[in-house]
Design an enzyme around this catalytic site. Sequence first.
Site, PDB file in Angstrom:
ATOM      1  N   ASP A   9      39.016  10.654  14.304  1.00  0.00           N
ATOM      2  CA  ASP A   9      37.759  11.391  14.348  1.00  0.00           C
ATOM      3  C   ASP A   9      37.567  12.201  15.628  1.00  0.00           C
ATOM      4  O   ASP A   9      37.180  13.361  15.575  1.00  0.00           O
ATOM      5  CB  ASP A   9      36.587  10.417  14.189  1.00  0.00           C
ATOM      6  CG  ASP A   9      35.255  11.098  14.383  1.00  0.00           C
ATOM      7  OD1 ASP A   9      34.917  11.962  13.548  1.00  0.00           O
ATOM      8  OD2 ASP A   9      34.566  10.796  15.372  1.00  0.00           O
ATOM      9  N   ASP A  45      38.972   8.802  19.983  1.00  0.00           N
ATOM     10  CA  ASP A  45      39.465   7.464  19.670  1.00  0.00           C
ATOM     11  C   ASP A  45      40.439   7.558  18.502  1.00  0.00           C
ATOM     12  O   ASP A  45      40.904   8.635  18.155  1.00  0.00           O
ATOM     13  CB  ASP A  45      38.292   6.538  19.337  1.00  0.00           C
ATOM     14  CG  ASP A  45      37.351   7.155  18.305  1.00  0.00           C
ATOM     15  OD1 ASP A  45      37.843   7.895  17.416  1.00  0.00           O
ATOM     16  OD2 ASP A  45      36.130   6.920  18.374  1.00  0.00           O
ATOM     17  N   TYR A  94      27.936   7.439  12.996  1.00  0.00           N
ATOM     18  CA  TYR A  94      27.674   8.503  12.030  1.00  0.00           C
ATOM     19  C   TYR A  94      26.692   7.993  10.984  1.00  0.00           C
ATOM     20  O   TYR A  94      27.043   7.816   9.814  1.00  0.00           O
ATOM     21  CB  TYR A  94      28.979   8.975  11.379  1.00  0.00           C
ATOM     22  CG  TYR A  94      29.862   9.781  12.313  1.00  0.00           C
ATOM     23  CD1 TYR A  94      29.578  11.113  12.588  1.00  0.00           C
ATOM     24  CD2 TYR A  94      30.967   9.201  12.932  1.00  0.00           C
ATOM     25  CE1 TYR A  94      30.379  11.858  13.446  1.00  0.00           C
ATOM     26  CE2 TYR A  94      31.770   9.927  13.790  1.00  0.00           C
ATOM     27  CZ  TYR A  94      31.467  11.263  14.044  1.00  0.00           C
ATOM     28  OH  TYR A  94      32.266  11.986  14.904  1.00  0.00           O
ATOM     29  N   GLU A 153      33.818  15.108  24.799  1.00  0.00           N
ATOM     30  CA  GLU A 153      34.538  14.602  23.628  1.00  0.00           C
ATOM     31  C   GLU A 153      34.509  15.616  22.489  1.00  0.00           C
ATOM     32  O   GLU A 153      33.450  16.089  22.094  1.00  0.00           O
ATOM     33  CB  GLU A 153      33.958  13.272  23.147  1.00  0.00           C
ATOM     34  CG  GLU A 153      34.796  12.658  22.019  1.00  0.00           C
ATOM     35  CD  GLU A 153      34.372  11.239  21.673  1.00  0.00           C
ATOM     36  OE1 GLU A 153      35.230  10.485  21.174  1.00  0.00           O
ATOM     37  OE2 GLU A 153      33.193  10.895  21.883  1.00  0.00           O
TER      38      GLU A 153
END
Length: 614
Positions: A160, A163, A318, A565
Amino acid sequence: MYGRDWGGPLEIAADSATDDDRSRNLQDYDRAALSRPLDETQQSWLLGPSEQKKKRYVDLGCVIVSRKLFMWTVGTILAAALLAGLITLIVKTVPRHRHRPPPPDNYTIALNKALMFFNAQRSGKLPKHNNVSWRGDSCLNDGKSDSSSMFKDLTGGYYDAGDAIKFNFPQSFAMTMLSWSVIEYSAKYEAAGELNHVKDIIKWGTDYFLKTFNSTADTIDILVAQVGKGDTVGESSPNDHNCWERPEDIDYERPVIKCSTCSDLAAEMAAALASASIVFKDNESYSQKLVHGAKTLFKFSRERRGRYSNGNEAASFYNSTSYWDEYIWGATWMYYATGNSTYLQLATASGLAKHAGAFWGGPLYGVLSWENKLAGAQVLLSRLRLFLNPGYPYEDILGAFHNQTSIFMCSFLPYYTSFNRTKGGMIQLNHGAPQPLQFVANAAFLSTLFSDYLKAADIPGWYCGPKFYPIDVLRKFAETQVEYILGKNPRKMSYLVGYGKRYPKYVHHRGASIPKNKVKYNCKGGFKWKDSSKPNPNTIVGAMVAGPDKKDGFRDDRNNYNYTEPTLAGNAGLVAALVALSGDTDVGIDKNTIFSAVPPMFPTPPPPPAPWNP
């Protein structure tokens, strides 16, 4: 004595004969010779070969032509051949000055890079052409630890973000966005040299999705929602968030999280497969496989109601607040993929629109994201109305969605105050919350796309209240927002890694931050790289980071994921915006491909009015 052939007297005079006698004898010979006519042979003996006149004509066998004309024609042909040979020799020997194609525009250059992020996020056994030197095969045991026998192979798909978790909800949204951009702008992808690449990216995702449920069945009761674990609260065993290591070095067990009531996830995955089936329509067997899987998933979403994130750790990362928007979004894509009007009836049902919040607005009205797809569905259905106009019984909702699309397009313009802007010009679609760029990229895509819809329909603009705006202002909005991302901002920082002279060097990403040096760093061993003051040893080209704060501030800090990120969903929106803006502005959308499965429309006439009762 007479000669045998001459017929006249042949006498040999004596040597003593006088000249006069000889002369008289010769005259006698001449008279004797002329006393009989001579044939040609005899004349040739006497006179020798005669001079022949040149022929005035040339016999070519089938036709007789003038000798002069013949010689002139042959000469002309020989001269022309000589001239042609001379010209050819000159052309081949003189240096050529070729006109080089114009250099790619900045949007195309950025597009080439943004797509590379997906190569860096691949999980499983990588293809030879992956072209990210510091990545390798990883997580080849995904699914093998699952207690069921159905999901033993869950390799593939995409990690995703920074990670190694595979969240299927945002991942399927990312694939849907990429497919949508290909359907609309395949010519621009082709011009950029990226069409095959982006199709490879989509197929890598859809191949994985087909493993996450029984894709050969017509009915299912369970679906994989996630591979890997991210919850660190009270967690001592290694997982994808409390470890910092390269995906290639992961040797801990990665759990498989499944759901049996997850309408939002199933409808979004159905949208991903349905939209991809249009992308791959030339590969009939694969396209039909995707359509079948999409039908199974959408049926499951309708029969097993519930939110996928309810009661599990996905709510921390999410979280989905409802599934009504996914119903409209998924049903719309199912209609385009199959042409089955049942899906269109569902997508235009007023009850679904009401539950999805189409009529009440709100602070995030018109903001497309992995969590809320209503704005995307409204634009998609406005497209149907603009180009096919199916009329009754769909017109009421289609007209409403078209009007609502026009309204939230107005909200993007700087003349209105629905959303604030930073001093540097970035629209704050998430109202100052962290990680804003994913929302900005999606809005840039929608605004460019809607302007191209209007242009293709020969509509010069639209109204915001009483004021008319030309479609150019929508494209201008998209350009200013994308240029902000690419470096035209107060910090002069490109938020697309690898683009421009100045971009983030401390991206929050495990694989990029740990060197590929044949040393295996275990779960905790990699933290020395996370906390290192040195820039990442590996450049994750094409990653769009989370972005600046509401004051245009940005901290290039590996430990602060709110700034540095990147995510699949964010990059998918940026790719879509970049391809829409790239290349020749005269090259617009592909009007017809999305309708390839839609049958000709013959609108049903509305019912007659009720009889009049006096």
